[in-house]
Design a protein around this motif. Structure first.
Motif: not given
Ligand SMILES: [Zn+2]
Length: 505
Positions: A82-93
């Protein structure tokens, strides 16, 4: 200052794009400390190392990420997945792309452009734009000059008004129905829009729908307290955790009115001391059960089991029917829609992608539970009220799933009431209350139903009872952020001790 000028320019850019806050004085001091000429090499070396934690701390402070306490609690409890999923979401391309472009431009132009000067100009552009009345922080100043009362004064007046509201239920009687309150984590109108389910058939089965109901909180804990203290008007966030007088606590008040109260969770209630909150703050001491007999249909973000909603509710109903005649009032809490849940057998999907199927399952479970109640022939008033939204869409200031700013996308939720055991309304479809409402208004209707049963021979119809439903202006709060709606329908927010700013999401 060297490449650090990029740090300030990027943050000033994000601020002007409305994505972060910007404490310009702190940033200016930090920039001055970096640009200050130091004679000794050891001092310059120390500054190079110290700059990193200061820069990260300042960026964190300027962002709208949850406060350190909540963040640490999350980091300790969340699964790695879940932490990994959150981190991926936090990055705005797009932001990432702009940063790469900025670094490239710096590399090419550093020799000719005085970037340190540009960085100071970037920092000073924040108060300058605010002064000119164009920036996010300045909009409120313009507004309060135009309107007679500033948001702060209106907020004071709001809490003053709310402090006078108190529900009156007849004590010692025998209510004519059972009451079931379905408290649903992570379901807002906006989430329904995102997955195209605003018109799910379940909503048409209700008798009454609140289309502008404000949950007033964006996290489960305060949302639970707000619901359970809903026999009185809305209080400040800080006051929630100081407890509420007994006459403001919904379930003790229902108990006095003749209900046998209880609570059921479809999760273990341990995260964030949820069960303890219900027991020791919410007036349900010794009455909270976990539906361990039901099958586990998901795993929570911390790996704990989540039990099947229909199985949990059906089992409770079977048990209740075996008991005597005293009317029951059940508080039911479900986290089936919470961010980070893993559905057994579909581990590869992100929790955002699995929201829609989880939503279908939950709404269908409620639908079938309503069918079971109906076929039992007993009168039951069923209330569905979400705790807060899932923030499926996110906004400019917070990525998807983040709920630190309790804006309308997160706290406007589909609350609904069904009078089971009565024929549906002629002409079909629910009555809609479209004025701004919150818990006290919903509970006022419940009080009216308890005082004057809708199941009697000459009972007033639901439409005649809407006069008992008041209105509550939109005010939502978290520990650190307040969001209010103004008369024109726009939103303003205030973070910490900062100034009021318009909240454009
Ligand atoms: Zn919740």
């Amino acid at each position: 200052m060297g490449a650090w000028s990029l740090y300030f320019l990027a943050k000033a850019g994000l601020y002007h794009a409305g994505s972060i806050g910007f404490g310009w004085i702190g940033n200016l001091l930090f920039a001055a400390a970096l640009a200050w000429p130091l004679r000794w090499p050891w001092a310059r070396r120390a500054r190079r190392w110290l700059a990193w934690p200061v820069a990260l701390g300042l960026l964190y402070h300027d962002s709208f990420l949850p406060g350190p306490e909540r963040l640490l609690a999350g980091l300790g409890g969340f699964s790695a997945e879940y932490l990994w999923e959150l981190a991926a979401r936090a990055v705005n391309p797009w932001v990432a792309l702009a940063l790469v472009a900025g670094v490239a431009a710096y590399g090419l132009l550093a020799r000719w452009v005085p970037f340190t000067v540009v960085a100071f100009l970037g920092i000073l552009s924040v108060p300058a734009v605010a002064e000119l009345g164009a920036g996010p922080a300045a909009a409120s100043a313009v507004h309060s000059a135009a309107a007679p009362a500033d948001p702060q004064a209106r907020l004071q007046a709001f809490y003053q008004d709310e402090s006078r509201r108190k529900l009156h239920l007849p004590a010692g009687g025998t209510p004519a129905f059972d009451l079931v309150v379905l408290h649903v984590c992570s379901l807002a109108w906006d989430d329904l829009d995102v997955v195209g389910e605003r018109n799910h058939p379940l909503f048409a089965r209700f008798d009454l729908l609140f289309s502008d109901f404000n949950s007033a909180a964006s996290y489960s804990g305060p949302a639970v307290l707000r619901l359970l203290y809903g026999a009185c008007g809305q209080v400040r966030h800080g006051q929630l955790y100081r407890g509420a007088p007994r006459e403001c606590q919904l379930f003790p008040v229902l108990e006095q009115a003749g209900f046998k109260t209880g609570a059921l969770l479809n999760h273990d209630g341990e995260f964030d001391d949820f069960s303890k909150l219900l027991e020791y703050r919410g007036g349900l001491r010794g009455k909270v059960q976990v539906s361990r007999g039901a099958p586990v249909h998901m795993r929570s973000f911390d790996g704990s089991p989540i039990y099947d909603d229909l199985a949990a509710l059906s089992a409770w109903w079977r048990q209740r029917q075996g008991q005597g005649g005293q009317p029951a009032a059940l508080y039911y809490n479900t986290v089936s829609l919470h961010d980070g849940n893993r559905v057994s057998g579909s581990d590869t999907r992100s929790s955002l992608a699995s929201y829609k199927p989880r939503l279908h399952k939950l709404l269908n479970d409620f639908d079938r539970f309503i069918g079971q109640l109906e076929s039992s022939g007993r009168p039951v008033v069923l209330v569905m009220v979400p705790e807060h939204g899932a923030s499926l869409r996110g906004d400019k200031m917070q990525f998807a799933g983040m709920r630190e700013i309790p804006g309308p996308r997160v706290t406007l939720v589909p609350a609904a009431v069904k009078l089971i055991g009565l024929p549906g309304r002629q002409g079909g479809g629910p009555l809609v209350v479209d004025r701004p409402t919150s818990y006290f208004d919903l509970n006022s209707l419940l009080a009216d139903l308890v005082a004057d049963s809708p199941y009697g021979a000459r009972a007033r119809p639901l439409s005649a009872r809407l006069g008992s439903v008041g209105t509550t202006p939109f005010v939502s709060e978290n520990e650190d952020v307040v969001v209010v709606r103004n008369a024109a329908g726009g939103y303003r927010m205030k973070a910490g001790q900062g100034a009021w700013a318009s909240y454009a999401f």
